[in-house]
Design a protein around this motif. Sequence first.
Motif, short mmCIF file in Angstrom:
data_model
loop_
_atom_site.label_atom_id
_atom_site.label_comp_id
_atom_site.label_asym_id
_atom_site.label_seq_id
_atom_site.Cartn_x
_atom_site.Cartn_y
_atom_site.Cartn_z
N GLN A 6 0.82 -1.20 0.00
CA GLN A 6 0.00 0.00 0.00
C GLN A 6 0.86 1.25 0.00
OE1 GLN A 6 -3.41 0.38 -0.13
NE2 GLN A 6 -3.41 -1.79 -0.63
N GLU A 7 2.14 1.08 0.34
CA GLU A 7 3.02 2.23 0.48
C GLU A 7 4.28 2.00 -0.35
OE1 GLU A 7 3.94 4.43 4.34
OE2 GLU A 7 5.61 3.05 4.17
N GLU A 8 4.63 3.01 -1.12
CA GLU A 8 5.87 2.96 -1.88
C GLU A 8 6.87 3.88 -1.19
OE1 GLU A 8 6.19 0.93 -4.40
OE2 GLU A 8 4.08 0.43 -4.48
N ASN A 9 8.10 3.42 -1.04
CA ASN A 9 9.12 4.32 -0.52
C ASN A 9 10.32 4.29 -1.44
OD1 ASN A 9 9.94 1.78 0.35
ND2 ASN A 9 11.00 2.60 2.10
N SER A 17 21.82 16.63 -0.74
CA SER A 17 20.54 16.36 -0.08
C SER A 17 20.08 14.94 -0.37
CB SER A 17 19.48 17.33 -0.60
OG SER A 17 19.83 18.65 -0.33
N THR A 18 19.47 14.33 0.63
CA THR A 18 18.89 13.00 0.48
C THR A 18 17.47 13.05 1.02
OG1 THR A 18 21.05 11.99 0.77
CG2 THR A 18 19.14 10.57 1.04
N ALA A 19 16.54 12.57 0.22
CA ALA A 19 15.13 12.57 0.63
C ALA A 19 14.59 11.14 0.59
CB ALA A 19 14.30 13.45 -0.29
N ARG A 20 14.01 10.70 1.70
CA ARG A 20 13.32 9.42 1.73
C ARG A 20 11.83 9.72 1.65
NH1 ARG A 20 16.11 6.28 5.23
NH2 ARG A 20 16.90 5.09 3.50
N VAL A 21 11.18 9.21 0.62
CA VAL A 21 9.80 9.55 0.29
C VAL A 21 8.91 8.33 0.52
CG1 VAL A 21 8.28 10.20 -1.60
CG2 VAL A 21 10.52 11.27 -1.40
N TYR A 22 7.82 8.52 1.26
CA TYR A 22 6.83 7.47 1.49
C TYR A 22 5.52 7.91 0.84
CZ TYR A 22 10.21 6.04 5.02
OH TYR A 22 11.36 5.66 5.66
N LEU A 23 5.09 7.19 -0.17
CA LEU A 23 3.89 7.53 -0.93
C LEU A 23 2.81 6.52 -0.58
CD1 LEU A 23 3.17 9.49 -3.36
CD2 LEU A 23 3.57 7.52 -4.82
N PHE A 63 -2.56 10.88 -3.48
CA PHE A 63 -1.61 10.24 -2.58
C PHE A 63 -1.20 11.19 -1.46
CE2 PHE A 63 -0.80 8.31 -6.77
CZ PHE A 63 -1.07 6.98 -6.45
N ASP A 64 -1.04 10.62 -0.26
CA ASP A 64 -0.42 11.35 0.84
C ASP A 64 1.08 11.08 0.76
OD1 ASP A 64 -2.77 12.32 1.77
OD2 ASP A 64 -2.98 10.88 3.41
N LEU A 65 1.84 12.07 1.20
CA LEU A 65 3.28 11.98 1.07
C LEU A 65 3.92 12.32 2.41
CD1 LEU A 65 5.46 11.63 -1.17
CD2 LEU A 65 5.48 14.10 -1.34
N VAL A 66 4.80 11.43 2.89
CA VAL A 66 5.59 11.70 4.09
C VAL A 66 7.04 11.66 3.65
CG1 VAL A 66 6.22 10.91 6.39
CG2 VAL A 66 3.86 10.68 5.59
N VAL A 67 7.78 12.74 3.95
CA VAL A 67 9.16 12.87 3.47
C VAL A 67 10.08 13.14 4.65
CG1 VAL A 67 10.70 14.17 1.99
CG2 VAL A 67 8.33 13.86 1.30
N ASN A 68 11.21 12.43 4.67
CA ASN A 68 12.31 12.75 5.57
C ASN A 68 13.46 13.20 4.69
OD1 ASN A 68 10.90 11.92 7.88
ND2 ASN A 68 11.51 9.79 7.53
N VAL A 69 13.89 14.44 4.87
CA VAL A 69 14.96 14.98 4.02
C VAL A 69 16.03 15.59 4.89
CG1 VAL A 69 13.82 17.21 3.70
CG2 VAL A 69 15.40 16.40 1.97
N LYS A 70 17.30 15.41 4.46
CA LYS A 70 18.41 15.98 5.22
C LYS A 70 19.52 16.36 4.27
CE LYS A 70 20.33 11.44 6.20
NZ LYS A 70 20.71 10.49 7.22
N GLY A 71 20.37 17.27 4.72
CA GLY A 71 21.54 17.67 3.96
C GLY A 71 21.23 18.75 2.94
N GLY A 72 22.26 19.51 2.57
CA GLY A 72 22.13 20.50 1.51
C GLY A 72 21.27 21.68 1.88
N GLY A 73 20.86 22.42 0.86
CA GLY A 73 20.01 23.59 1.04
C GLY A 73 18.58 23.30 0.63
N LEU A 74 17.74 24.30 0.69
CA LEU A 74 16.32 24.09 0.42
C LEU A 74 16.04 23.70 -1.03
CD1 LEU A 74 14.73 26.91 2.59
CD2 LEU A 74 14.85 24.48 3.06
N GLY A 84 12.45 11.59 -5.69
CA GLY A 84 11.87 10.50 -4.90
C GLY A 84 10.41 10.26 -5.22
N ILE A 85 9.65 11.34 -5.38
CA ILE A 85 8.23 11.21 -5.74
C ILE A 85 8.09 10.55 -7.10
CG2 ILE A 85 6.13 12.49 -6.33
CD1 ILE A 85 7.03 14.61 -4.28
N ALA A 86 8.89 11.00 -8.07
CA ALA A 86 8.81 10.44 -9.41
C ALA A 86 9.12 8.94 -9.39
CB ALA A 86 9.78 11.17 -10.35
N ARG A 87 10.14 8.53 -8.65
CA ARG A 87 10.48 7.11 -8.57
C ARG A 87 9.37 6.31 -7.90
NH1 ARG A 87 16.85 7.36 -6.67
NH2 ARG A 87 17.73 7.70 -8.75
#
Length: 132
Positions: A6-9, A17-23, A63-74, A84-87
């Motif tokens: 039910q969830e894609e990550n 920057s690294t973003a972990r995306v939960y769709l 879709f609801d989206l939960v993202v954990n992102v760290k590093g880099g600038g905005l 991450g969303i596209a993948r």
Amino acid sequence: MPAIAQEENEIGRRKTSTARVYLRPGTGQITVNKKPLEEYFPHEPRQQVIRAAYEVTNTVGQFDLVVNVKGGGLTGQAEAIRLGIARALVARNEEHRAALREAGFLTRDPRMVERKKYGQPKARKKFQFSKR
């Protein structure tokens, strides 16, 4: 028998920057580092970068989206989230691949900051040359 996912990550990266995306199926709510999207990215252009993958695939509000992102600038973080969303959208529905590839959202941008070299003030800038 395994349950249907039910969830894609997925992971998206840009510069440092690294973003972990939960769709997951939902109403279109986007949460970035436990804050609403509008609070974490107050400037509209960065919000548009993140929502662009939804608009290309006509999945806005699905879709609801939960993202954990760290590093880099905005900006780097926003573009990492978009990758991450596209993948995740492609993992959920392979038919989205062509549209996302056409928009350039499935390509990892390889550009990184060049390192500073010794004997120079910056990566490419040189100290002023004096002949005498």
